[in-house]
Write a protein that holds these residues in place. Structure first.
Motif, PDB file in Angstrom:
ATOM      1  N   PRO A 285     -11.699  40.152   5.193  1.00 48.95           N
ATOM      2  CA  PRO A 285     -10.216  39.737   5.953  1.00 48.95           C
ATOM      3  C   PRO A 285     -11.069  38.733   6.941  1.00 48.95           C
ATOM      4  CG  PRO A 285     -11.075  41.998   5.370  1.00 48.95           C
ATOM      5  CD  PRO A 285     -12.110  41.207   5.121  1.00 48.95           C
ATOM      6  N   ALA A 286      -9.924  37.868   6.876  1.00 46.67           N
ATOM      7  CA  ALA A 286     -10.279  36.626   8.160  1.00 46.67           C
ATOM      8  C   ALA A 286     -10.085  37.116   9.225  1.00 46.67           C
ATOM      9  CB  ALA A 286      -8.709  35.541   7.867  1.00 46.67           C
ATOM     10  N   LEU A 287      -9.803  38.664   9.831  1.00 45.75           N
ATOM     11  CA  LEU A 287      -9.501  38.861  11.240  1.00 45.75           C
ATOM     12  C   LEU A 287     -10.398  39.420  11.393  1.00 45.75           C
ATOM     13  CD1 LEU A 287      -6.242  40.934  10.962  1.00 45.75           C
ATOM     14  CD2 LEU A 287      -7.028  39.021  12.425  1.00 45.75           C
ATOM     15  N   VAL A 288     -11.331  39.647  10.410  1.00 44.74           N
ATOM     16  CA  VAL A 288     -13.501  40.812  11.298  1.00 44.74           C
ATOM     17  C   VAL A 288     -13.273  39.909  11.663  1.00 44.74           C
ATOM     18  CG1 VAL A 288     -14.827  41.203   9.671  1.00 44.74           C
ATOM     19  CG2 VAL A 288     -12.789  42.160   9.014  1.00 44.74           C
ATOM     20  N   TYR A 289     -13.219  38.439  11.323  1.00 46.31           N
ATOM     21  CA  TYR A 289     -14.752  37.501  11.808  1.00 46.31           C
ATOM     22  C   TYR A 289     -14.431  37.301  13.050  1.00 46.31           C
ATOM     23  CZ  TYR A 289     -15.146  35.440   7.665  1.00 46.31           C
ATOM     24  OH  TYR A 289     -16.338  35.996   5.793  1.00 46.31           O
ATOM     25  N   LEU A 290     -12.996  37.132  13.293  1.00 51.22           N
ATOM     26  CA  LEU A 290     -12.591  37.422  14.931  1.00 51.22           C
ATOM     27  C   LEU A 290     -13.536  38.336  15.874  1.00 51.22           C
ATOM     28  CD1 LEU A 290      -8.871  36.331  14.504  1.00 51.22           C
ATOM     29  CD2 LEU A 290     -11.037  34.452  15.190  1.00 51.22           C
ATOM     30  N   ILE A 291     -13.427  39.985  15.256  1.00 46.85           N
ATOM     31  CA  ILE A 291     -13.708  40.775  16.604  1.00 46.85           C
ATOM     32  C   ILE A 291     -15.464  40.526  16.551  1.00 46.85           C
ATOM     33  CG2 ILE A 291     -14.541  43.078  16.269  1.00 46.85           C
ATOM     34  CD1 ILE A 291     -12.483  43.677  13.776  1.00 46.85           C
ATOM     35  N   PRO A 292     -16.155  40.161  16.793  1.00 46.21           N
ATOM     36  CA  PRO A 292     -16.862  39.738  16.935  1.00 46.21           C
ATOM     37  C   PRO A 292     -17.359  38.454  17.660  1.00 46.21           C
ATOM     38  CG  PRO A 292     -17.403  39.521  14.288  1.00 46.21           C
ATOM     39  CD  PRO A 292     -16.478  39.894  14.626  1.00 46.21           C
ATOM     40  N   MET A 293     -16.572  37.807  17.345  1.00 51.34           N
ATOM     41  CA  MET A 293     -16.588  36.551  17.493  1.00 51.34           C
ATOM     42  C   MET A 293     -15.487  36.155  19.714  1.00 51.34           C
ATOM     43  SD  MET A 293     -18.091  34.367  16.220  1.00 51.34           S
ATOM     44  CE  MET A 293     -19.001  35.501  15.915  1.00 51.34           C
ATOM     45  N   VAL A 294     -14.511  37.612  19.693  1.00 46.02           N
ATOM     46  CA  VAL A 294     -13.985  37.922  21.001  1.00 46.02           C
ATOM     47  C   VAL A 294     -15.569  38.495  21.644  1.00 46.02           C
ATOM     48  CG1 VAL A 294     -12.489  39.453  22.109  1.00 46.02           C
ATOM     49  CG2 VAL A 294     -12.030  37.780  20.387  1.00 46.02           C
ATOM     50  N   PHE A 295     -15.847  39.328  21.476  1.00 42.65           N
ATOM     51  CA  PHE A 295     -17.287  39.994  22.063  1.00 42.65           C
ATOM     52  C   PHE A 295     -17.804  38.824  22.666  1.00 42.65           C
ATOM     53  CE2 PHE A 295     -20.376  42.304  22.154  1.00 42.65           C
ATOM     54  CZ  PHE A 295     -20.433  43.810  22.883  1.00 42.65           C
ATOM     55  N   ILE A 296     -18.339  38.140  21.751  1.00 38.51           N
ATOM     56  CA  ILE A 296     -19.142  37.087  22.501  1.00 38.51           C
ATOM     57  C   ILE A 296     -18.706  36.361  23.298  1.00 38.51           C
ATOM     58  CG2 ILE A 296     -21.177  35.607  22.072  1.00 38.51           C
ATOM     59  CD1 ILE A 296     -21.095  36.830  19.160  1.00 38.51           C
ATOM     60  N   PHE A 297     -17.369  35.641  22.810  1.00 36.22           N
ATOM     61  CA  PHE A 297     -17.185  34.477  23.556  1.00 36.22           C
ATOM     62  C   PHE A 297     -15.639  35.012  24.018  1.00 36.22           C
ATOM     63  CE2 PHE A 297     -19.570  32.903  19.560  1.00 36.22           C
ATOM     64  CZ  PHE A 297     -19.894  31.686  20.707  1.00 36.22           C
ATOM     65  N   ARG A 298     -15.646  36.291  24.274  1.00 34.00           N
ATOM     66  CA  ARG A 298     -14.490  36.212  25.383  1.00 34.00           C
ATOM     67  C   ARG A 298     -13.185  35.610  24.199  1.00 34.00           C
ATOM     68  NH1 ARG A 298     -16.744  40.935  26.406  1.00 34.00           N
ATOM     69  NH2 ARG A 298     -18.925  40.700  28.062  1.00 34.00           N
TER      70      ARG A 298
END
Length: 290
Positions: A139-152
């Motif tokens: 699911p595309a949303l799953v990609y965004l979770i670690p990206m937010v953690f890494i890049f804010r």
């Protein structure tokens, strides 16, 4: 009554979270540099697209449509862009177009070399296939979770998540196009003493170009489909408007932003399809089929 088998809980998610924590702390400086570079490049693209008056940028895009496809696409693009301007979504549309263009270029810069490598090595193809399956079905949303953690929150996690989500068809279509090139043509190249590099540049890539361009089209369409998802992490643009409309239950804003996304999608799809059809190999195939 069915019997259940007691299994210990596997802390897979915790392990992944710990790995993300380690990567974030260890490569903090690298991620900060990538974030600054991504934001800077995005700002330049937005300045180019949204800096001039809306009518000037719209006219330039209509001219592009006229040159690659003809007056029908130009007329449709003109009407569509006029609607986007009329509903007050032009600046948001240009923000989203900048995100799509930047993410698509990065995705293709990774996907095409990987596709070429996979086409020339069965082992690499076998290793890539399950990874691509995972990337395509996650699911595309799953990609965004670690990206937010890494890049804010902001535009960069939206760009990186879009690149990961959109690059899969670029790899698959590039590999498919090269593998479909007639073996006898490649063997003729070997017989005339051509190197592997020249065979790739002068035979395989030109003959595979229509298929590769179909992959480019799919990459751009998938990147555009991530616009709304990127809005969830603060990427702004039309995605931000859709998210705002959802949280405020604002139907009119949602319809206007959604229609603007559709108009951008149709423009990009028709332009990239026309560019693929104008390739010399595509013209030769069309002429032979006529």
């Amino acid at each position: 009554m069915s019997a259940t088998i007691p299994l210990p809980r596997l802390p897979l998610g915790d392990a992944v979270e710990s790995a993300v924590d380690w990567v974030t702390v260890t490569f903090r400086a690298v991620f900060r540099t990538l974030r600054d570079l991504g934001e800077g490049t995005y700002d330049v693209l937005v300045a180019v697209l949204a800096g001039p008056p809306a009518w000037a940028t719209a006219l330039a895009l209509v001219v592009v449509a006229l040159l690659v496809r003809g007056w029908r696409l130009a007329a449709g693009a003109g009407l569509g862009f006029a609607l986007v301007i009329a509903v007050g979504q032009w600046d948001n549309a240009m923000d989203s177009l900048a995100l799509v263009l930047l993410a698509s270029v990065l995705a293709l810069a990774l996907a095409v070399p990987l596709g070429i490598w996979a086409a020339r090595s069965d082992r690499v193809s076998g290793l890539l296939r399950p990874v691509l399956d995972l990337m395509q079905t996650m699911p595309a949303l799953v990609y965004l979770i670690p990206m937010v953690f890494i890049f804010r929150v902001g535009i960069v996690p939206g760009i990186v998540g879009t690149v990961i989500f959109a690059m899969v068809p670029g790899v698959r279509f590039t590999e498919l196009g090269i593998r479909q090139v007639d073996r006898e043509v490649v063997e003729a190249g070997h017989a005339f003493g051509a190197t592997e590099g020249r065979i790739l540049r002068d035979i395989q890539l030109p003959l595979a170009l229509p298929t590769i361009m179909a992959g480019v089209n799919q990459v751009i369409m998938l990147a555009l489909s991530m616009v709304v998802m990127a809005g969830l992490v603060g990427a702004g643009g039309l995605g931000g408007e859709v998210v705002s409309a959802l949280t405020r239950v604002n139907i009119s804003l949602g319809v206007e932003a959604g229609l603007s996304v559709v108009i951008l999608a149709m423009f990009l799809d028709r332009v990239t399809s026309a560019l693929a059809a104008r390739a010399p190999v595509s013209r030769a195939l069309a002429a032979s089929a006529a």
